[in-house]
Enzyme design. Structure first.
Site, PDB file in Angstrom:
ATOM      1  N   LYS A 115      -8.488  11.506  -6.184  1.00 48.59           N
ATOM      2  CA  LYS A 115      -8.435  10.692  -4.964  1.00 48.59           C
ATOM      3  C   LYS A 115      -9.214  11.345  -3.830  1.00 48.59           C
ATOM      4  CE  LYS A 115      -4.429   7.773  -5.584  1.00 48.59           C
ATOM      5  NZ  LYS A 115      -3.177   7.261  -5.040  1.00 48.59           N
ATOM      6  N   LYS A 198     -10.537   5.302 -16.292  1.00 42.84           N
ATOM      7  CA  LYS A 198      -9.342   4.479 -16.499  1.00 42.84           C
ATOM      8  C   LYS A 198      -9.404   3.214 -15.630  1.00 42.84           C
ATOM      9  CE  LYS A 198      -6.144   6.108 -13.071  1.00 42.84           C
ATOM     10  NZ  LYS A 198      -4.964   6.606 -12.552  1.00 42.84           N
ATOM     11  N   LYS A 201      -6.797   0.347  -9.711  1.00 43.14           N
ATOM     12  CA  LYS A 201      -6.762  -0.648  -8.637  1.00 43.14           C
ATOM     13  C   LYS A 201      -7.926  -0.448  -7.680  1.00 43.14           C
ATOM     14  CE  LYS A 201      -1.725  -0.733  -8.455  1.00 43.14           C
ATOM     15  NZ  LYS A 201      -0.571  -0.077  -7.833  1.00 43.14           N
TER      16      LYS A 201
HETATM   17  P1  AMP Z   1      -0.015   2.923  -9.822  1.00 45.87           P
HETATM   18  O1  AMP Z   1      -0.747   1.651  -9.775  1.00 45.87           O
HETATM   19  O2  AMP Z   1      -0.902   4.110  -9.678  1.00 45.87           O
HETATM   20  O3  AMP Z   1       1.185   2.969  -8.936  1.00 45.87           O
HETATM   21  O4  AMP Z   1       0.533   2.997 -11.305  1.00 45.87           O
HETATM   22  C1  AMP Z   1       1.708   2.322 -11.703  1.00 45.87           C
HETATM   23  C2  AMP Z   1       2.004   2.604 -13.146  1.00 45.87           C
HETATM   24  O5  AMP Z   1       0.951   2.078 -13.984  1.00 45.87           O
HETATM   25  C3  AMP Z   1       2.101   4.097 -13.508  1.00 45.87           C
HETATM   26  O6  AMP Z   1       3.128   4.278 -14.462  1.00 45.87           O
HETATM   27  C4  AMP Z   1       0.759   4.398 -14.102  1.00 45.87           C
HETATM   28  O7  AMP Z   1       0.799   5.488 -14.990  1.00 45.87           O
HETATM   29  C5  AMP Z   1       0.443   3.088 -14.818  1.00 45.87           C
HETATM   30  N1  AMP Z   1      -1.007   2.898 -14.949  1.00 45.87           N
HETATM   31  C6  AMP Z   1      -1.913   2.817 -13.935  1.00 45.87           C
HETATM   32  N2  AMP Z   1      -3.165   2.644 -14.423  1.00 45.87           N
HETATM   33  C7  AMP Z   1      -3.041   2.605 -15.777  1.00 45.87           C
HETATM   34  C8  AMP Z   1      -3.980   2.459 -16.855  1.00 45.87           C
HETATM   35  N3  AMP Z   1      -5.273   2.296 -16.625  1.00 45.87           N
HETATM   36  N4  AMP Z   1      -3.490   2.483 -18.126  1.00 45.87           N
HETATM   37  C9  AMP Z   1      -2.172   2.645 -18.378  1.00 45.87           C
HETATM   38  N5  AMP Z   1      -1.239   2.796 -17.403  1.00 45.87           N
HETATM   39  C10 AMP Z   1      -1.661   2.787 -16.115  1.00 45.87           C
END
Ligand code: AMP
Ligand code: TRP
Length: 330
Positions: A115, A198, A201
């Site tokens: 980040k 990966k 968002k």
């Molecule tokens: P976040 O959007 O960063 O709050 O992520 C929310 C959840 O989604 C967390 O458990 C992350 O590990 C999972 N996550 C986010 N991006 C991915 C991805 N590309 N593949 C699998 N899991 C993801």
């Protein structure tokens, strides 16, 4: 009396644009856990402000994240669903844990490094640096046994375990030491336009992710433009990162194993495979989007869910916070 159910806890940041990576890595797991575990899920609105948010839009983004949890099939009568900022104990425990966390361990967190994106350290927000300590507080407050997350959060959970053990050693047993719960398949869904990064968002190119709110034509366009590998076989393997990623998405959403899919598409072209993949994604998203629309038309129901969730979470969190303060002599 049966054995007490294990406590599960997880959070998702309120940053909008929830995508199929979030669904496959996190939300889908949550749904499968709600019957067998004592589940707590929350929208991490304090975490999401570690990067700038427009205050005019933020309330509706938080609400959208809550609605998506419900639309994906979480049942507020079975689980506790709440907003992180509705429970002040999160911020307070984070402060206590800050006093035992070290700069060195936080500097090693790869999400912070990602980040930070190479910016000069002096200009980075302290909140971004401290993000994993707040996450540790989220987890430890509820004495969670298991934390279902995607692969990218594993390091944060290891830090949480270290902080819990350190606190317990120094001040007496206060926290349960949690374990991560990472799906075997789909723990790291990659970008459709770049299988080495990966799905996230924040990626600038929208073609990298399929958002849970994308309409059918957008899903079909993004899938048809997804990059593939050299050769024409639809098989999974280290030398085929792009097709492996597409097969993973299809397998997790359809329930068919990767070998079954490889067989089904043996000798077939990318076009046919991609069309079938788009069908599976559209079929997954359709009921979610329908429910989302209903929830958007019924804000007072969602208000009630959140009030009920906060009322359940608050006393649980306060109990652990009080124990931690007392252990520290506060
Ligand atoms: P976040 O959007 O960063 O709050 O992520 C929310 C959840 O989604 C967390 O458990 C992350 O590990 C999972 N996550 C986010 N991006 C991915 C991805 N590309 N593949 C699998 N899991 C993801
Ligand atoms: N850091 C997590 C992410 O970006 C979100 C999160 C915040 C979380 N607090 C948590 C996940 C507690 C699990 C448990 O994905």
């Amino acid at each position: 009396m049966g054995k007490e159910r294990k406590r599960v806890l997880s959070g998702i940041q309120a940053t909008g644009n929830l995508h199929i990576g979030n669904y496959i890595g996190a939300l889908r797991q949550f749904i499968g856990l709600q019957d067998g575990y004592d589940c707590h899920f929350f929208v991490a609105d304090l975490h999401a402000i570690t990067v700038p948010q427009d205050p005019k839009e933020y309330a509706s983004r938080i609400r959208n994240a809550v609605n998506i949890h419900l639309a994906c099939g979480l049942d507020p009568d079975k689980i506790t669903l709440f907003r992180q900022s509705d429970v002040p104990a999160h911020a307070e425990l984070a402060w206590l844990l800050n006093t035992i966390a070290t700069m060195g361990e936080l500097k090693r967190m790869t999400q912070f490094k990602d980040k930070a994106g190479g910016k000069a350290e002096a200009s980075l927000g302290v909140g971004l640096f401290d993000y994993p300590v707040l996450m540790a507080a989220d987890i430890l407050l509820y004495q969670a046994d298991l934390v279902p997350v995607g692969e990218d959060q594993k390091q944060h959970i290891e830090l949480t375990r270290d902080l819990a053990e350190r606190f317990n050693r120094r001040f007496g047993k206060t926290f349960r030491v949690p374990k991560p719960m990472i799906p075997k398949l789909g723990a790291r869904v990659m970008g459709l336009d770049d299988p080495s990064a990966k799905m996230s968002k924040s990626a600038e190119t929208e073609g990298s992710r399929i958002e849970l709110t994308d309409p059918e034509d957008v899903v079909r366009r993004k899938v048809s433009r997804a990059v593939t590998d050299s050769g024409s076989d639809i098989t999974s393997g280290k030398d085929k990162p792009a097709v492996s990623n597409l097969l993973t998405i299809m397998s997790t959403l359809s329930g068919d194993g990767v070998p079954t899919l490889e067989k089904r598409f043996s000798g077939k072209g990318y076009k046919e495979f991609k069309e079938a993949l788009a069908d599976v994604i559209v079929t997954t998203l359709r009921p979610i989007q329908r429910t989302l629309e209903e929830l958007e038309g019924n804000p007072s129901y969602v208000d009630e869910v959140l009030e009920k969730g906060a009322a359940k979470a608050r006393p649980e969190a306060e109990k652990t916070l009080a124990a931690a303060k007392s252990a520290m002599g506060l």
